[in-house]
Design a protein around this motif. Structure first.
Motif, PDB file in Angstrom:
ATOM      1  N   PRO A 153       0.825  -1.211   0.000  1.00 39.62           N
ATOM      2  CA  PRO A 153       0.000   0.000   0.000  1.00 39.62           C
ATOM      3  C   PRO A 153       0.859   1.261   0.000  1.00 39.62           C
ATOM      4  CG  PRO A 153       0.077  -0.944   2.192  1.00 39.62           C
ATOM      5  CD  PRO A 153       0.836  -1.893   1.310  1.00 39.62           C
ATOM      6  N   VAL A 154       1.400   1.583  -1.173  1.00 42.10           N
ATOM      7  CA  VAL A 154       2.287   2.729  -1.319  1.00 42.10           C
ATOM      8  C   VAL A 154       1.613   3.727  -2.250  1.00 42.10           C
ATOM      9  CG1 VAL A 154       4.553   3.511  -2.101  1.00 42.10           C
ATOM     10  CG2 VAL A 154       4.330   1.316  -0.909  1.00 42.10           C
ATOM     11  N   VAL A 155       1.458   4.963  -1.786  1.00 38.86           N
ATOM     12  CA  VAL A 155       0.835   6.021  -2.564  1.00 38.86           C
ATOM     13  C   VAL A 155       1.844   7.146  -2.714  1.00 38.86           C
ATOM     14  CG1 VAL A 155      -1.075   7.663  -2.716  1.00 38.86           C
ATOM     15  CG2 VAL A 155      -1.451   5.406  -1.684  1.00 38.86           C
ATOM     16  N   ASP A 156       2.224   7.453  -3.976  1.00 36.47           N
ATOM     17  CA  ASP A 156       3.227   8.494  -4.261  1.00 36.47           C
ATOM     18  C   ASP A 156       4.506   8.257  -3.468  1.00 36.47           C
ATOM     19  OD1 ASP A 156       1.442   9.767  -5.978  1.00 36.47           O
ATOM     20  OD2 ASP A 156       0.580  10.960  -4.360  1.00 36.47           O
ATOM     21  N   GLY A 157       4.905   6.997  -3.371  1.00 38.34           N
ATOM     22  CA  GLY A 157       6.154   6.650  -2.711  1.00 38.34           C
ATOM     23  C   GLY A 157       6.084   6.566  -1.204  1.00 38.34           C
ATOM     24  N   THR A 158       4.904   6.864  -0.612  1.00 43.34           N
ATOM     25  CA  THR A 158       4.764   6.857   0.839  1.00 43.34           C
ATOM     26  C   THR A 158       3.842   5.719   1.269  1.00 43.34           C
ATOM     27  OG1 THR A 158       5.057   9.258   0.939  1.00 43.34           O
ATOM     28  CG2 THR A 158       4.073   8.196   2.867  1.00 43.34           C
ATOM     29  N   ILE A 159       4.250   5.001   2.301  1.00 44.88           N
ATOM     30  CA  ILE A 159       3.471   3.857   2.790  1.00 44.88           C
ATOM     31  C   ILE A 159       2.204   4.345   3.473  1.00 44.88           C
ATOM     32  CG2 ILE A 159       3.493   1.906   4.400  1.00 44.88           C
ATOM     33  CD1 ILE A 159       6.590   1.899   3.989  1.00 44.88           C
ATOM     34  N   ARG A 160       1.089   3.718   3.120  1.00 43.46           N
ATOM     35  CA  ARG A 160      -0.195   3.954   3.773  1.00 43.46           C
ATOM     36  C   ARG A 160      -0.585   2.703   4.543  1.00 43.46           C
ATOM     37  NH1 ARG A 160      -3.917   7.080   1.000  1.00 43.46           N
ATOM     38  NH2 ARG A 160      -5.363   6.475   2.668  1.00 43.46           N
ATOM     39  N   ARG A 161      -1.292   2.899   5.652  1.00 38.96           N
ATOM     40  CA  ARG A 161      -1.806   1.747   6.389  1.00 38.96           C
ATOM     41  C   ARG A 161      -2.900   1.082   5.571  1.00 38.96           C
ATOM     42  NH1 ARG A 161      -5.302   1.816  11.923  1.00 38.96           N
ATOM     43  NH2 ARG A 161      -6.567   3.138  10.594  1.00 38.96           N
ATOM     44  N   ARG A 162      -2.884  -0.257   5.524  1.00 35.91           N
ATOM     45  CA  ARG A 162      -3.962  -0.992   4.856  1.00 35.91           C
ATOM     46  C   ARG A 162      -4.299  -2.211   5.687  1.00 35.91           C
ATOM     47  NH1 ARG A 162      -5.605  -4.968   1.366  1.00 35.91           N
ATOM     48  NH2 ARG A 162      -7.312  -4.313  -0.009  1.00 35.91           N
ATOM     49  N   ARG A 163      -5.599  -2.376   5.968  1.00 31.99           N
ATOM     50  CA  ARG A 163      -6.101  -3.523   6.723  1.00 31.99           C
ATOM     51  C   ARG A 163      -7.208  -4.189   5.906  1.00 31.99           C
ATOM     52  NH1 ARG A 163      -8.798  -0.306  11.306  1.00 31.99           N
ATOM     53  NH2 ARG A 163      -9.493   0.713   9.404  1.00 31.99           N
ATOM     54  N   SER A 164      -7.383  -5.462   6.123  1.00 31.29           N
ATOM     55  CA  SER A 164      -8.518  -6.162   5.523  1.00 31.29           C
ATOM     56  C   SER A 164      -8.876  -7.344   6.416  1.00 31.29           C
ATOM     57  CB  SER A 164      -8.206  -6.639   4.106  1.00 31.29           C
ATOM     58  OG  SER A 164      -7.226  -7.664   4.124  1.00 31.29           O
ATOM     59  N   ALA A 165     -10.068  -7.879   6.201  1.00 29.73           N
ATOM     60  CA  ALA A 165     -10.508  -9.076   6.922  1.00 29.73           C
ATOM     61  C   ALA A 165     -11.380  -9.889   5.975  1.00 29.73           C
ATOM     62  CB  ALA A 165     -11.281  -8.704   8.181  1.00 29.73           C
ATOM     63  N   ALA A 166     -10.925 -11.087   5.661  1.00 30.29           N
ATOM     64  CA  ALA A 166     -11.628 -11.959   4.718  1.00 30.29           C
ATOM     65  C   ALA A 166     -12.346 -13.063   5.485  1.00 30.29           C
ATOM     66  CB  ALA A 166     -10.649 -12.560   3.724  1.00 30.29           C
ATOM     67  N   PHE A 167     -13.658 -13.133   5.296  1.00 30.13           N
ATOM     68  CA  PHE A 167     -14.463 -14.200   5.889  1.00 30.13           C
ATOM     69  C   PHE A 167     -14.678 -15.258   4.816  1.00 30.13           C
ATOM     70  CE2 PHE A 167     -18.540 -16.263   6.796  1.00 30.13           C
ATOM     71  CZ  PHE A 167     -18.369 -16.634   8.124  1.00 30.13           C
ATOM     72  N   PHE A 168     -14.095 -16.431   5.029  1.00 30.25           N
ATOM     73  CA  PHE A 168     -14.155 -17.519   4.061  1.00 30.25           C
ATOM     74  C   PHE A 168     -15.259 -18.496   4.451  1.00 30.25           C
ATOM     75  CE2 PHE A 168      -9.605 -16.270   4.289  1.00 30.25           C
ATOM     76  CZ  PHE A 168      -9.467 -15.774   2.998  1.00 30.25           C
ATOM     77  N   LEU A 169     -16.308 -18.572   3.647  1.00 32.64           N
ATOM     78  CA  LEU A 169     -17.347 -19.575   3.830  1.00 32.64           C
ATOM     79  C   LEU A 169     -16.950 -20.754   2.947  1.00 32.64           C
ATOM     80  CD1 LEU A 169     -21.180 -18.850   3.870  1.00 32.64           C
ATOM     81  CD2 LEU A 169     -20.213 -21.031   3.190  1.00 32.64           C
ATOM     82  N   ASP A 170     -16.382 -21.785   3.583  1.00 33.21           N
ATOM     83  CA  ASP A 170     -15.704 -22.850   2.838  1.00 33.21           C
ATOM     84  C   ASP A 170     -16.505 -24.128   2.683  1.00 33.21           C
ATOM     85  OD1 ASP A 170     -13.531 -21.244   2.406  1.00 33.21           O
ATOM     86  OD2 ASP A 170     -12.332 -22.056   4.044  1.00 33.21           O
ATOM     87  N   GLY A 171     -17.600 -24.281   3.425  1.00 34.29           N
ATOM     88  CA  GLY A 171     -18.373 -25.511   3.320  1.00 34.29           C
ATOM     89  C   GLY A 171     -17.975 -26.535   4.365  1.00 34.29           C
ATOM     90  N   ASN A 172     -18.794 -27.574   4.497  1.00 33.71           N
ATOM     91  CA  ASN A 172     -18.523 -28.647   5.463  1.00 33.71           C
ATOM     92  C   ASN A 172     -17.245 -29.390   5.101  1.00 33.71           C
ATOM     93  OD1 ASN A 172     -21.026 -27.896   6.483  1.00 33.71           O
ATOM     94  ND2 ASN A 172     -22.091 -29.677   5.647  1.00 33.71           N
ATOM     95  N   HIS A 173     -16.453 -29.706   6.107  1.00 32.75           N
ATOM     96  CA  HIS A 173     -15.167 -30.375   5.893  1.00 32.75           C
ATOM     97  C   HIS A 173     -15.322 -31.677   5.118  1.00 32.75           C
ATOM     98  CE1 HIS A 173     -11.161 -31.911   7.620  1.00 32.75           C
ATOM     99  NE2 HIS A 173     -10.877 -30.784   7.022  1.00 32.75           N
ATOM    100  N   ASP A 174     -16.430 -32.391   5.352  1.00 38.64           N
ATOM    101  CA  ASP A 174     -16.629 -33.697   4.730  1.00 38.64           C
ATOM    102  C   ASP A 174     -17.491 -33.646   3.468  1.00 38.64           C
ATOM    103  OD1 ASP A 174     -18.864 -32.938   6.148  1.00 38.64           O
ATOM    104  OD2 ASP A 174     -19.178 -34.866   7.132  1.00 38.64           O
ATOM    105  N   ALA A 175     -17.876 -32.451   3.026  1.00 37.22           N
ATOM    106  CA  ALA A 175     -18.736 -32.337   1.844  1.00 37.22           C
ATOM    107  C   ALA A 175     -17.963 -32.680   0.573  1.00 37.22           C
ATOM    108  CB  ALA A 175     -19.296 -30.926   1.737  1.00 37.22           C
ATOM    109  N   VAL A 176     -18.617 -33.399  -0.340  1.00 32.40           N
ATOM    110  CA  VAL A 176     -18.017 -33.743  -1.629  1.00 32.40           C
ATOM    111  C   VAL A 176     -18.506 -32.733  -2.680  1.00 32.40           C
ATOM    112  CG1 VAL A 176     -17.805 -35.482  -3.438  1.00 32.40           C
ATOM    113  CG2 VAL A 176     -17.895 -36.176  -1.024  1.00 32.40           C
ATOM    114  N   ILE A 177     -17.556 -32.090  -3.351  1.00 28.62           N
ATOM    115  CA  ILE A 177     -17.870 -31.071  -4.349  1.00 28.62           C
ATOM    116  C   ILE A 177     -17.685 -31.679  -5.737  1.00 28.62           C
ATOM    117  CG2 ILE A 177     -17.359 -28.751  -5.176  1.00 28.62           C
ATOM    118  CD1 ILE A 177     -18.347 -28.881  -2.260  1.00 28.62           C
TER     119      ILE A 177
END
Length: 353
Positions: free
Chosen positions: A276-300
């Motif tokens: 996250p660099v803007v005009d050569g200067t570092i900016r703070r960047r945060r994110s949070a990803a919520f992964f809905l992945d399915g049942n561990h034993d489910a067959v896809i």
């Protein structure tokens, strides 16, 4: 390289799927717009999701609280190898390896993360894998961390299941079709901090990467993110495009398992994060990803009607466990994933050229 073209991430208002008074025509408009985005981009911005502002800002406060701790404190929360929980220090992962892509001269990804997920204790009647559904190491040094993060995961889970109802309608499936695959879903929230000192000037070079090229592993991802440039999506033109969320919008993208289900009718789109660099200067960047992945034993396996008569599915059946484990051995175990990743690796190579 980021190409400035007409590339756009569509905006979809899903409020009709949370309103009992909505009409069939209003829901059909949501279905059509989502299906178009899933086919063409694989990303969309969801508004009308109903997550309260207090829950939204509470997650940001929790993220700031944890990543503001001294490194020696954060390292106390590093999970044992093979457990997708707890703290990941900067330069510990290479997400490109989850695709079977290796570039020897590249440093590992320059972000730090903290993961929480569904605990087996939530489903006491089921004999769930205690490593996949591991307990969470809640940091006691941050006031209200567990409560704020748990409020967000509950809200994101509710939006995710509302989206599954849209998916079923869009794919011509019976109402509730996805519930049998997600009634003990292996959900994970990954909170990310792009760990460069904010405000410093930096010269970018080819080795500095925030988070390497990857597709998401599961069914669908719901992303909370700062409005700071960094996230880039691979477009159909083969170029990388900057994507930032609208105020209050969730960025949604489809994972590998949804792409397998639909025989690639819906795209699991490659994306990455540049520093996250803007005009050569570092900016703070945060994110949070919520992964809905399915049942561990489910067959896809490919959905009914997704494969033309006389043709074979693009992917063989696979369990959620097999797919997720292979991907994590790549990104976190730093082993090149060789489990059916050829199609994704070819897309990375094409983009680099």
């Amino acid at each position: 390289m980021s190409e400035e073209t007409s590339f756009q991430v569509p905006v979809v208002d899903v409020s009709a799927y949370g309103d009992p008074a909505s009409t069939e025509q209003e829901r059909l408009a949501v279905v059509r717009r989502l299906d178009e985005a899933a086919r063409s981009v694989g990303f969309l911005q969801v508004v009308g999701h109903g997550i309260p502002d207090a829950t939204w800002t509470g997650l940001g406060d929790a993220i700031d609280g944890f990543f503001g701790l001294p490194m020696e404190v954060k390292r106390r929360y590093v999970a044992p190898k093979g457990v997708n929980r707890g703290y990941t220090a900067p330069k510990s992962e290479r997400l490109s390896l989850s695709l079977g892509v290796e570039k020897a001269e590249r440093m590992n990804d320059f972000f730090e993360a903290f993961n929480v997920g569904v605990d087996a204790e939530r489903y006491p009647a089921l004999d769930l894998d205690r490593t996949a559904y591991a307990p969470n190491p809640w940091p006691e040094e941050v006031d209200g961390f567990e409560q704020r993060v748990s409020a967000w995961t509950a809200a994101a889970d509710a939006v995710g299941h509302r989206l599954l109802a849209v998916f079923a309608d869009a794919l011509g499936l019976p109402a509730g079709w996805f519930e049998r695959y997600t009634d003990h879903s292996l959900n994970v929230l990954r909170m990310n901090n792009y760990a460069l000192p904010e405000g410093e000037r930096v010269e970018l070079d080819g080795d500095l990467i925030g988070m390497g090229e990857h597709t998401d592993f599961g069914i669908v991802t719901l992303l909370w993110a700062d409005d700071v440039r960094g996230l880039q999506v691979l477009g159909a033109d083969g170029g990388w495009h900057d994507v930032s969320p609208l105020p209050g919008a969730l960025l949604i993208n489809f994972g590998d398992l949804m792409s397998r289900w639909t025989n690639e009718r819906w795209r699991s789109t490659l994306h990455r994060v540049k520093p996250p660099v803007v005009d050569g200067t570092i900016r703070r960047r945060r994110s949070a990803a919520f992964f809905l992945d399915g049942n561990h034993d489910a067959v896809i396996a490919a959905l009914p009607g997704s494969v033309a008569e006389g043709e074979a599915p693009l992917y063989p059946p696979i369990t959620v466990a097999e797919h997720i484990d292979a991907k994590l051995r790549g990104s976190r175990g730093l082993e090149v994933n060789t489990s059916g990743t050829e199609r994704e690796a070819e897309r990375v190579a094409a983009a680099r050229s």
